[in-house]
Design a protein around this motif. Structure first.
Motif, short mmCIF file in Angstrom:
data_model
loop_
_atom_site.label_atom_id
_atom_site.label_comp_id
_atom_site.label_asym_id
_atom_site.label_seq_id
_atom_site.Cartn_x
_atom_site.Cartn_y
_atom_site.Cartn_z
N MET A 18 -86.79 4.13 -46.77
CA MET A 18 -85.73 4.46 -45.82
C MET A 18 -84.42 4.69 -46.54
SD MET A 18 -85.25 0.72 -44.06
CE MET A 18 -84.96 -0.77 -45.03
N GLY A 19 -83.58 5.49 -45.89
CA GLY A 19 -82.26 5.72 -46.46
C GLY A 19 -81.82 7.17 -46.32
N ASP A 20 -80.76 7.48 -47.02
CA ASP A 20 -80.22 8.83 -47.05
C ASP A 20 -81.05 9.65 -48.03
OD1 ASP A 20 -78.79 11.16 -47.21
OD2 ASP A 20 -76.96 10.25 -48.04
N LEU A 21 -82.06 10.32 -47.51
CA LEU A 21 -82.95 11.10 -48.37
C LEU A 21 -82.44 12.51 -48.59
CD1 LEU A 21 -86.45 9.90 -47.10
CD2 LEU A 21 -84.86 8.83 -48.72
N ASN A 22 -81.31 12.84 -47.94
CA ASN A 22 -80.64 14.12 -48.16
C ASN A 22 -81.57 15.32 -47.99
OD1 ASN A 22 -77.81 13.67 -48.67
ND2 ASN A 22 -78.42 12.58 -50.52
N LEU A 23 -82.36 15.30 -46.93
CA LEU A 23 -83.27 16.41 -46.65
C LEU A 23 -82.52 17.48 -45.87
CD1 LEU A 23 -86.54 14.43 -45.82
CD2 LEU A 23 -85.66 15.20 -48.03
N TYR A 24 -81.83 18.34 -46.59
CA TYR A 24 -80.94 19.33 -46.00
C TYR A 24 -81.70 20.44 -45.29
CZ TYR A 24 -76.88 17.48 -48.56
OH TYR A 24 -75.86 16.69 -49.03
N CYS B 291 -69.32 21.88 -40.18
CA CYS B 291 -69.85 22.02 -38.82
C CYS B 291 -71.37 21.82 -38.80
CB CYS B 291 -69.49 23.38 -38.24
SG CYS B 291 -70.14 24.77 -39.20
N ARG B 292 -71.92 21.33 -39.90
CA ARG B 292 -73.38 21.23 -40.01
C ARG B 292 -73.94 20.04 -39.23
NH1 ARG B 292 -74.29 21.31 -46.36
NH2 ARG B 292 -72.37 20.09 -46.26
N GLN B 293 -75.17 20.19 -38.80
CA GLN B 293 -75.95 19.12 -38.17
C GLN B 293 -77.28 19.05 -38.92
OE1 GLN B 293 -75.64 21.04 -34.21
NE2 GLN B 293 -75.01 19.02 -33.47
N MET B 294 -77.58 17.88 -39.50
CA MET B 294 -78.77 17.76 -40.34
C MET B 294 -79.42 16.39 -40.17
SD MET B 294 -77.25 19.49 -43.84
CE MET B 294 -75.76 18.48 -43.79
N ARG B 295 -80.72 16.38 -40.37
CA ARG B 295 -81.48 15.13 -40.29
C ARG B 295 -81.69 14.61 -41.72
NH1 ARG B 295 -86.71 13.10 -38.60
NH2 ARG B 295 -87.79 15.05 -39.07
N LEU B 296 -80.59 14.16 -42.32
CA LEU B 296 -80.62 13.76 -43.72
C LEU B 296 -81.32 12.43 -43.94
CD1 LEU B 296 -77.00 14.68 -44.93
CD2 LEU B 296 -79.06 16.10 -44.94
N ASP B 297 -81.19 11.53 -42.98
CA ASP B 297 -81.64 10.15 -43.16
C ASP B 297 -82.99 9.95 -42.48
OD1 ASP B 297 -78.86 8.67 -44.10
OD2 ASP B 297 -78.54 10.35 -42.73
N ARG B 298 -83.86 9.17 -43.11
CA ARG B 298 -85.21 8.99 -42.58
C ARG B 298 -85.68 7.54 -42.74
NH1 ARG B 298 -87.65 14.31 -42.21
NH2 ARG B 298 -85.85 15.72 -42.25
N ILE B 299 -86.61 7.16 -41.88
CA ILE B 299 -87.42 5.96 -42.07
C ILE B 299 -88.85 6.46 -42.15
CG2 ILE B 299 -88.18 3.75 -41.13
CD1 ILE B 299 -85.56 3.62 -39.55
N LEU B 300 -89.50 6.27 -43.29
CA LEU B 300 -90.84 6.81 -43.53
C LEU B 300 -91.83 5.67 -43.76
CD1 LEU B 300 -89.90 9.69 -46.01
CD2 LEU B 300 -90.10 9.82 -43.52
N PHE B 301 -92.90 5.66 -42.98
CA PHE B 301 -93.94 4.65 -43.10
C PHE B 301 -95.12 5.21 -43.90
CE2 PHE B 301 -91.59 3.47 -39.34
CZ PHE B 301 -91.57 2.08 -39.36
N SER B 302 -95.74 4.36 -44.70
CA SER B 302 -96.94 4.78 -45.42
C SER B 302 -98.09 4.98 -44.44
CB SER B 302 -97.32 3.73 -46.47
OG SER B 302 -97.60 2.48 -45.87
N HIS B 303 -99.00 5.86 -44.80
CA HIS B 303 -100.17 6.13 -43.95
C HIS B 303 -100.98 4.84 -43.80
CE1 HIS B 303 -103.97 7.91 -42.56
NE2 HIS B 303 -103.21 8.90 -42.14
N GLY B 304 -101.35 4.54 -42.57
CA GLY B 304 -102.09 3.32 -42.30
C GLY B 304 -101.23 2.10 -42.04
#
Length: 309
Positions: free
Chosen positions: A134-140, A193-206
Motif C-alpha cells: 500500500m501507498g503512493d504507487l504513483n500510477l499516473y 487540474c489532474r485527477q489520478m488514482r495514484l495511491d493503492r491498497i493491493l492484496f496478494s492473490h489468495g
C-alpha cells in the motif's frame, strides 16, 4: 486528528520526515495504541537515514513480529515491511508493505514503477504468507493497471467499486490525487487540474479476507471548512475487512466481497485500462495557462508572506 478519527488497526504512511515521526511519537494516542516500524536512527540526519529527507512508516495496533526494509530498483527510498498476526494462530500472519514508488508522469518511469512492485513481490512471495502493498504507487497512466493484472494482485478500490455486485458497484473512480477537489494542490503546483488514482491498497492473490464495506477515502476534507489547506496533496485510502464470513446465509454473500481473487467485472475494467496505452505523453501545461497560473501563484505567495493567507 486524522489518524485519531480514523482509528485504524494498521496504517502505512509515506513521506514521513524525521520531524513528523517525532510529532507522531509525541502524540499520546499514537504512543498508547501503536507499534511503529522504527528501524532507523532519528538523530541521524544525513542521507544514510531511511527517513532522509522522508520515508515510509507503518503504525500497527497489532504487535510487529518482524520489520525489515526492501530495496527497490532505481530508488534510494526503501519499502518498509511489517509482519503481524491477524488471528489467534500463526497461520493468520500477514506482511504489510508501505511503498512509495518513483513519481512523475514519464513513460520511462512506468517501467521503473512496475519493476519496483515486482522487487517487493519477489521478496514477499517466498515467505509464504499473504501480503498487502500500500501507498503512493504513483500510477499516473491508466495502462499502469497492468501492474495489478500481471502480478495477480487484488486492487482494493477496484474490487469494491468496479464490481457488478451491490454495494460494491458504484463505479466510483477513486481519485486520490484530485486537483479539482483538493484545493491545496494548485497552490504548490500552479495550474494543476489532474485527477489520478495514484495511491493503492493491493492484496496478494489468495488473501484470506472479506471486505465488509467498500474501500473508502480519508484525509479528503480541508483542515478547516473555510481554508484551502488539506492534510496532504493526496487523499488516503482505508478498507475494513474480516478473515471469515460471520455466517453462511445469503445476506452475508451479498454484503461482503472476497479479497482472495479478482472480481470479474473489476478485473475486466482493469484489463481494459491496462491495454489503453494511447496517452503516453508527459504532463505539460500550455504557455498561456502556465503564465496565468504562475502570476496567480506569485500573488498568493505575497499574501502568505504578509500574513493575509
Amino acid at each position: 486528528n486524522g489518524i485519531i478519527n480514523l482509528n485504524p488497526t494498521i496504517i502505512g504512511l509515506n513521506e514521513v520526515t524525521i520531524t513528523a515521526l517525532q510529532r507522531l511519537k509525541e502524540c499520546s494516542f499514537i504512543r498508547e495504541n501503536y507499534f511503529i516500524t522504527d528501524i532507523f536512527d532519528e538523530n541521524n540526519n544525513d542521507n544514510t537515514n531511511p527517513l532522509f529527507p522522508h520515508g515510509c512508516v507503518i503504525l500497527s495496533k497489532l504487535p510487529l513480529i518482524e520489520v525489515f526494509a526492501i530495496s527497490v530498483t532505481g530508488r534510494k527510498r526503501e519499502a518498509i515491511v511489517g509482519k503481524v498476526q491477524l488471528g489467534s494462530t500463526i497461520e493468520t500472519c500477514i506482511y504489510i508493505c508501505a511503498h512509495h514508488a518513483t513519481p512523475y508522469k514519464k513513460v520511462q518511469n512506468t517501467q521503473l514503477r512496475a519493476q519496483q512492485i515486482r522487487d517487493v513481490i519477489d521478496i514477499l512471495e517466498p515467505l509464504n504468507h499473504p501480503f498487502i502493498i500500500m501507498g503512493d504507487l504513483n500510477l499516473y497512466y491508466e495502462f499502469e493497471d497492468a501492474i495489478v493484472i500481471d502480478n495477480k494482485l487484488i486492487d482494493a478500490w477496484a474490487q469494491t467499486h468496479f464490481s457488478d455486485k451491490y454495494p460494491f458497484n458504484d463505479k466510483s473512480i477513486g481519485y486520490t490525487f484530485d486537483a479539482l477537489k483538493n484545493t491545496l494542490i494548485p497552490y504548490y503546483i500552479p495550474g494543476a487540474c489532474r485527477q489520478m488514482r495514484l495511491d493503492r491498497i493491493l492484496f496478494s492473490h489468495g488473501f484470506p479476507a472479506f471486505a465488509i464495506t467498500p474501500c473508502n477515502m480519508w484525509a479528503n476534507e480541508p483542515i478547516k471548512a473555510d481554508n484551502y489547506l488539506f492534510p496532504s496533496d493526496h487523499f488516503g485510502l482505508f478498507i475494513d475487512f474480516v478473515l471469515e464470513k460471520t455466517d453462511n446465509n445469503e445476506q452475508s454473500e451479498t454484503t461482503m466481497m472476497s479479497l482472495s481473487k479478482p472480481d470479474p467485472s473489476a478485473e475486466e475494467i482493469l484489463r481494459h485500462n491496462a491495454q489503453n496505452n494511447n496517452d503516453q505523453r508527459p504532463y505539460r501545461l500550455g504557455l498561456i495557462r502556465t503564465t496565468k497560473a504562475l502570476t496567480s501563484h506569485v500573488f498568493w505567495l505575497g499574501a502568505v508572506a504578509l500574513g493575509l493567507k
